[in-house]
Design a protein around this motif. Structure first.
Motif, PDB file in Angstrom:
ATOM      1  N   ARG A 214       0.388 -13.412  -7.788  1.00  0.00           N
ATOM      2  CA  ARG A 214       0.031 -12.917  -6.451  1.00  0.00           C
ATOM      3  C   ARG A 214       0.452 -11.456  -6.295  1.00  0.00           C
ATOM      4  NH1 ARG A 214      -1.044 -17.575  -3.228  1.00  0.00           N
ATOM      5  NH2 ARG A 214      -1.681 -16.160  -1.555  1.00  0.00           N
ATOM      6  N   GLY A 215       0.048 -10.660  -7.268  1.00  0.00           N
ATOM      7  CA  GLY A 215       0.393  -9.239  -7.243  1.00  0.00           C
ATOM      8  C   GLY A 215       1.884  -9.007  -7.428  1.00  0.00           C
ATOM      9  N   GLY A 216       2.541  -9.905  -8.183  1.00  0.00           N
ATOM     10  CA  GLY A 216       3.984  -9.796  -8.403  1.00  0.00           C
ATOM     11  C   GLY A 216       4.807 -10.307  -7.240  1.00  0.00           C
ATOM     12  N   ALA A 253      -1.310 -10.297  -0.004  1.00  0.00           N
ATOM     13  CA  ALA A 253      -1.063 -11.360   0.981  1.00  0.00           C
ATOM     14  C   ALA A 253      -0.325 -10.861   2.215  1.00  0.00           C
ATOM     15  CB  ALA A 253      -0.281 -12.496   0.322  1.00  0.00           C
ATOM     16  N   LEU A 254       0.597  -9.929   2.036  1.00  0.00           N
ATOM     17  CA  LEU A 254       1.421  -9.448   3.136  1.00  0.00           C
ATOM     18  C   LEU A 254       0.813  -8.238   3.839  1.00  0.00           C
ATOM     19  CD1 LEU A 254       4.858  -9.859   1.344  1.00  0.00           C
ATOM     20  CD2 LEU A 254       4.069 -11.183   3.319  1.00  0.00           C
ATOM     21  N   GLY A 255      -0.344  -7.794   3.384  1.00  0.00           N
ATOM     22  CA  GLY A 255      -0.976  -6.626   3.994  1.00  0.00           C
ATOM     23  C   GLY A 255      -0.167  -5.363   3.807  1.00  0.00           C
ATOM     24  N   LYS A 256       0.336  -5.151   2.589  1.00  0.00           N
ATOM     25  CA  LYS A 256       1.157  -3.965   2.311  1.00  0.00           C
ATOM     26  C   LYS A 256       0.333  -2.682   2.323  1.00  0.00           C
ATOM     27  CE  LYS A 256       4.801  -6.264  -0.341  1.00  0.00           C
ATOM     28  NZ  LYS A 256       5.493  -6.376  -1.659  1.00  0.00           N
ATOM     29  N   ASN A 281      -9.600   5.604  -6.928  1.00  0.00           N
ATOM     30  CA  ASN A 281      -9.345   6.626  -7.954  1.00  0.00           C
ATOM     31  C   ASN A 281      -8.076   6.322  -8.750  1.00  0.00           C
ATOM     32  OD1 ASN A 281     -11.631   8.207  -7.453  1.00  0.00           O
ATOM     33  ND2 ASN A 281     -10.634   9.272  -5.750  1.00  0.00           N
ATOM     34  N   LEU A 282      -7.074   5.736  -8.074  1.00  0.00           N
ATOM     35  CA  LEU A 282      -5.873   5.317  -8.800  1.00  0.00           C
ATOM     36  C   LEU A 282      -6.201   4.181  -9.762  1.00  0.00           C
ATOM     37  CD1 LEU A 282      -3.142   5.368  -5.995  1.00  0.00           C
ATOM     38  CD2 LEU A 282      -3.273   6.888  -7.976  1.00  0.00           C
ATOM     39  N   ILE A 283      -7.029   3.248  -9.312  1.00  0.00           N
ATOM     40  CA  ILE A 283      -7.403   2.103 -10.140  1.00  0.00           C
ATOM     41  C   ILE A 283      -8.199   2.547 -11.365  1.00  0.00           C
ATOM     42  CG2 ILE A 283      -8.951   0.081 -10.185  1.00  0.00           C
ATOM     43  CD1 ILE A 283      -7.881  -0.511  -7.332  1.00  0.00           C
ATOM     44  N   LEU A 284      -9.027   3.581 -11.205  1.00  0.00           N
ATOM     45  CA  LEU A 284      -9.797   4.095 -12.342  1.00  0.00           C
ATOM     46  C   LEU A 284      -8.878   4.621 -13.447  1.00  0.00           C
ATOM     47  CD1 LEU A 284     -12.675   5.916 -10.426  1.00  0.00           C
ATOM     48  CD2 LEU A 284     -12.925   3.957 -11.963  1.00  0.00           C
ATOM     49  N   LYS A 285      -7.650   4.967 -13.076  1.00  0.00           N
ATOM     50  CA  LYS A 285      -6.677   5.444 -14.071  1.00  0.00           C
ATOM     51  C   LYS A 285      -5.910   4.292 -14.718  1.00  0.00           C
ATOM     52  CE  LYS A 285      -5.898   9.724 -11.471  1.00  0.00           C
ATOM     53  NZ  LYS A 285      -4.908  10.520 -10.717  1.00  0.00           N
ATOM     54  N   GLY A 286      -6.072   3.067 -14.160  1.00  0.00           N
ATOM     55  CA  GLY A 286      -5.369   1.891 -14.703  1.00  0.00           C
ATOM     56  C   GLY A 286      -4.596   1.179 -13.619  1.00  0.00           C
ATOM     57  N   HIS A 288      -1.734  -0.100 -13.453  1.00  0.00           N
ATOM     58  CA  HIS A 288      -0.297   0.157 -13.313  1.00  0.00           C
ATOM     59  C   HIS A 288       0.008   1.283 -12.333  1.00  0.00           C
ATOM     60  CE1 HIS A 288      -1.866   2.887 -16.373  1.00  0.00           C
ATOM     61  NE2 HIS A 288      -0.913   3.713 -16.020  1.00  0.00           N
ATOM     62  N   GLN A 289      -1.012   1.994 -11.829  1.00  0.00           N
ATOM     63  CA  GLN A 289      -0.806   3.109 -10.914  1.00  0.00           C
ATOM     64  C   GLN A 289      -0.397   2.650  -9.510  1.00  0.00           C
ATOM     65  OE1 GLN A 289      -1.141   6.435 -11.734  1.00  0.00           O
ATOM     66  NE2 GLN A 289      -1.504   5.864 -13.862  1.00  0.00           N
ATOM     67  N   ILE A 290      -0.677   1.387  -9.175  1.00  0.00           N
ATOM     68  CA  ILE A 290      -0.397   0.855  -7.837  1.00  0.00           C
ATOM     69  C   ILE A 290       0.612  -0.282  -7.976  1.00  0.00           C
ATOM     70  CG2 ILE A 290      -1.417  -0.241  -5.800  1.00  0.00           C
ATOM     71  CD1 ILE A 290      -4.109   1.028  -6.669  1.00  0.00           C
ATOM     72  N   ASP A 291       1.654  -0.264  -7.145  1.00  0.00           N
ATOM     73  CA  ASP A 291       2.735  -1.247  -7.260  1.00  0.00           C
ATOM     74  C   ASP A 291       2.208  -2.682  -7.222  1.00  0.00           C
ATOM     75  OD1 ASP A 291       4.640   0.706  -7.487  1.00  0.00           O
ATOM     76  OD2 ASP A 291       5.201   0.692  -5.366  1.00  0.00           O
ATOM     77  N   LEU A 292       1.331  -2.983  -6.274  1.00  0.00           N
ATOM     78  CA  LEU A 292       0.822  -4.351  -6.127  1.00  0.00           C
ATOM     79  C   LEU A 292       0.017  -4.779  -7.344  1.00  0.00           C
ATOM     80  CD1 LEU A 292       0.699  -6.672  -3.949  1.00  0.00           C
ATOM     81  CD2 LEU A 292      -1.601  -5.831  -3.451  1.00  0.00           C
TER      82      LEU A 292
END
Length: 329
Positions: A214-216, A253-256, A281-286, A288-292
């Motif tokens: 669940r996104g960690g 789930a928590l709407g972070k 654009n962060l996702i296009l880099k991979g 791991h760029q976003i904590d969730l």
């Protein structure tokens, strides 16, 4: 039985129950790594194609959470009734109607689920809201997840007049059916006139099962695999919380993360807005760029039963049935 369901029911679930330590510490990281490689290439191609489209395409999946509460206590869920940290919210009827009418204006025909990280039947207006959604979005594929605790035969019948599909998740540590679901199952089997068996799925899970991260954020997952591949969800999915704010995806789930606010802006403005594109654009880099996203192992959505391909197949089947009926009459 579908290959993915055979793998889950006959191999993964028994191993998770019998050898939980081995499953979590050894198999889960191996499974995450294999899925990252297997799905990663397909995701990369899909995302590049989606991101380069001019004009940018419309979402194909919408989740609307009309109430942000659950009545169950599954240990793998970060918003179970014992640990939910969200302030209570319930979507206003006016906001719901505004969203549905905007989808109608966009001639939306993708999938729609009045559920996200909650138990939808806690909202007493849920049948009415499904009736509204079906009236304004006749070509959408409308489905629902529920834990079945509040489901009755009367409510089931009313919902099924609006739904293309329903998934009833039975949560029980001994895997036995809880009484409301047992009643619904018997009714589905006995009623042969409404095609319920083809449009309803009952699946059982242990409340203490080790499932996705669940996104960690899953409280019972500790040995996490760090994702390397990208994700297609923010390029294809719109997840709306009860106050109209838009989450990063169904795993938020928590709407972070808030990528828009439909109480303040139109759907299309939010979908094409700066906050969405900042995340894309962060996702296009991979991932791991976003904590969730870093420890998320939600890889299977490309082959989700509610994909566009599945929707098209089911719509063709329903149209053929209508043609057969009209020929008889």
């Amino acid at each position: 039985m579908q290959p993915t369901r055979f793998w889950q029911n006959r191999i993964i679930a028994p191993m998770e129950k019998k050898y939980p330590e081995f499953y979590q510490n050894q198999l889960c990281p191996m499974k995450g790594s294999a899925e990252d490689i297997f799905y990663g290439a397909a995701m990369g191609r899909s995302i590049r194609k989606l991101s380069q489209a001019k004009p940018f395409h419309l979402f194909s999946k919408v989740e609307i959470e009309t109430i942000n509460r659950c009545n169950n206590d599954c240990s793998f869920c970060p918003v179970n009734r014992n640990c939910d940290t969200r302030a209570f919210k319930m979507m206003s009827r006016d906001l719901f109607l505004s969203i549905i009418r905007q989808l109608e204006e966009l001639q939306y025909s993708g999938s729609l689920c009045l559920f996200s990280n909650n138990e939808p039947l806690l909202d007493k207006r849920i049948v009415e809201f499904h009736q509204i959604a079906r009236r304004f979005l006749p070509n959408s594929y409308i489905y629902l997840y529920t834990n079945g605790e509040l489901l009755t035969i009367e409510k089931f019948q009313k919902l099924m007049r609006c739904l293309d599909y329903i998934i009833i998740d039975n949560y029980s540590d001994d895997m036995s059916l809880i009484n409301p679901i047992k009643i619904i199952k018997d009714f589905i089997i006995s009623d042969t006139d409404n095609n319920y068996q083809e449009r309803a799925l009952i699946q059982s899970f242990r409340k203490n099962a080790i499932r996705s991260t669940r996104g960690g954020q899953a409280n019972n997952r500790h040995n996490l695999y760090q994702r390397k591949s990208s994700c297609v969800l923010p390029f294809s999915q719109l997840v709306i919380r009860p106050d109209g704010k838009i989450s990063l995806c169904c795993q938020d789930a928590l709407g972070k993360y808030t990528l828009g606010d439909l109480a303040q802006q139109p759907v299309l403005d939010a979908w094409n807005g700066e906050e969405y594109w900042k995340m894309r654009n962060l996702i296009l880099k991979g991932g791991h760029q976003i904590d969730l996203c870093r420890f998320c192992d939600h890889f299977h959505y490309l082959f989700h039963p509610f994909s566009i391909k599945s929707q098209c197949r089911d719509k063709i089947r329903r149209n053929l049935e209508i043609i057969k009926i009209s020929k008889k009459s």
